[in-house]
Design a protein around this motif. Sequence first.
Motif, PDB file in Angstrom:
ATOM      1  N   THR A  51       0.833  -1.203   0.000  1.00 16.81           N
ATOM      2  CA  THR A  51       0.000   0.000   0.000  1.00 16.81           C
ATOM      3  C   THR A  51       0.867   1.252   0.000  1.00 16.81           C
ATOM      4  O   THR A  51       0.561   2.231  -0.701  1.00 16.81           O
ATOM      5  N   ALA A  52       1.954   1.244   0.768  1.00 17.29           N
ATOM      6  CA  ALA A  52       2.852   2.400   0.808  1.00 17.29           C
ATOM      7  C   ALA A  52       3.508   2.624  -0.542  1.00 17.29           C
ATOM      8  O   ALA A  52       3.615   3.775  -1.013  1.00 17.29           O
ATOM      9  N   LYS A  53       3.930   1.558  -1.204  1.00 21.22           N
ATOM     10  CA  LYS A  53       4.530   1.694  -2.531  1.00 21.22           C
ATOM     11  C   LYS A  53       3.521   2.252  -3.529  1.00 21.22           C
ATOM     12  O   LYS A  53       3.849   3.102  -4.357  1.00 21.22           O
ATOM     13  N   ALA A  54       2.283   1.766  -3.450  1.00 18.84           N
ATOM     14  CA  ALA A  54       1.246   2.253  -4.359  1.00 18.84           C
ATOM     15  C   ALA A  54       0.931   3.716  -4.089  1.00 18.84           C
ATOM     16  O   ALA A  54       0.676   4.488  -5.032  1.00 18.84           O
ATOM     17  N   ALA A  55       0.980   4.134  -2.833  1.00 19.63           N
ATOM     18  CA  ALA A  55       0.712   5.531  -2.502  1.00 19.63           C
ATOM     19  C   ALA A  55       1.821   6.447  -2.992  1.00 19.63           C
ATOM     20  O   ALA A  55       1.563   7.596  -3.376  1.00 19.63           O
ATOM     21  N   MET A  56       3.044   5.950  -3.031  1.00 23.14           N
ATOM     22  CA  MET A  56       4.169   6.767  -3.500  1.00 23.14           C
ATOM     23  C   MET A  56       4.058   7.103  -4.973  1.00 23.14           C
ATOM     24  O   MET A  56       4.491   8.169  -5.400  1.00 23.14           O
ATOM     25  N   VAL A  57       3.493   6.214  -5.741  1.00 26.22           N
ATOM     26  CA  VAL A  57       3.356   6.458  -7.181  1.00 26.22           C
ATOM     27  C   VAL A  57       1.970   6.996  -7.534  1.00 26.22           C
ATOM     28  O   VAL A  57       1.642   7.155  -8.701  1.00 26.22           O
ATOM     29  N   GLY A  58       1.151   7.249  -6.505  1.00 22.25           N
ATOM     30  CA  GLY A  58      -0.155   7.854  -6.734  1.00 22.25           C
ATOM     31  C   GLY A  58      -1.264   6.888  -7.091  1.00 22.25           C
ATOM     32  O   GLY A  58      -2.303   7.301  -7.584  1.00 22.25           O
ATOM     33  N   LYS A  59      -1.084   5.617  -6.849  1.00 18.42           N
ATOM     34  CA  LYS A  59      -2.098   4.621  -7.204  1.00 18.42           C
ATOM     35  C   LYS A  59      -2.964   4.205  -6.021  1.00 18.42           C
ATOM     36  O   LYS A  59      -3.876   3.415  -6.188  1.00 18.42           O
ATOM     37  N   ALA A  60      -2.682   4.717  -4.828  1.00 18.73           N
ATOM     38  CA  ALA A  60      -3.461   4.337  -3.650  1.00 18.73           C
ATOM     39  C   ALA A  60      -4.040   5.580  -2.995  1.00 18.73           C
ATOM     40  O   ALA A  60      -3.482   6.678  -3.075  1.00 18.73           O
ATOM     41  N   ASP A  61      -5.145   5.386  -2.358  1.00 27.05           N
ATOM     42  CA  ASP A  61      -5.823   6.450  -1.628  1.00 27.05           C
ATOM     43  C   ASP A  61      -5.014   6.790  -0.377  1.00 27.05           C
ATOM     44  O   ASP A  61      -4.552   5.881   0.322  1.00 27.05           O
ATOM     45  N   PRO A  62      -4.820   8.072  -0.070  1.00 29.86           N
ATOM     46  CA  PRO A  62      -4.091   8.426   1.160  1.00 29.86           C
ATOM     47  C   PRO A  62      -4.757   7.866   2.422  1.00 29.86           C
ATOM     48  O   PRO A  62      -4.071   7.511   3.380  1.00 29.86           O
ATOM     49  N   HIS A  63      -6.076   7.786   2.401  1.00 23.86           N
ATOM     50  CA  HIS A  63      -6.789   7.216   3.551  1.00 23.86           C
ATOM     51  C   HIS A  63      -6.410   5.742   3.745  1.00 23.86           C
ATOM     52  O   HIS A  63      -6.213   5.296   4.873  1.00 23.86           O
ATOM     53  N   ALA A  64      -6.284   5.008   2.660  1.00 20.39           N
ATOM     54  CA  ALA A  64      -5.880   3.597   2.745  1.00 20.39           C
ATOM     55  C   ALA A  64      -4.465   3.483   3.294  1.00 20.39           C
ATOM     56  O   ALA A  64      -4.163   2.560   4.061  1.00 20.39           O
TER      57      ALA A  64
END
Length: 96
Positions: A49-62
Motif C-alpha cells: 500500500t505504501a509503494k502504491a501511494a508513493m506512485v499515486g495509485k493508492a488512496d491516502p486514507h488507505a
Amino acid sequence: MVIQATQAPRGYIAAKPALTPTQKPANAGESFQAAATNFAAGLQETEATAKAAMVGKADPHALVMALTQSELAIETASTLRDKVVEAYQEIMRMPV
C-alpha cells in the motif's frame, strides 16, 4: 418500571455465549505460527500500500489505515516479546 433481582444474572447469562470462543483453540505451536504468518502478511500488505501511494495509485486514507494497522501489530509483537523475555528472566532467577 419494576426491576427484579433476577434481571442482572439473566443478562449475564444471555451475554456469556457472545464472550465464549466458538472453536477449540489449536495447540500453542500452531497458534504462534499462525500469528507470525498473519503478522508478516500484514506488514507485506502495508508495504504494498505504501509503494502504491508513493506512485499515486493508492488512496491516502488507505495508506493511513495500513500504517496504523502495522503500527498496532508491531506494538503488539513488541509487547509480547517483552513479556516473554520478562517471564524467562523471572524463571532464571528462581532458586533450584
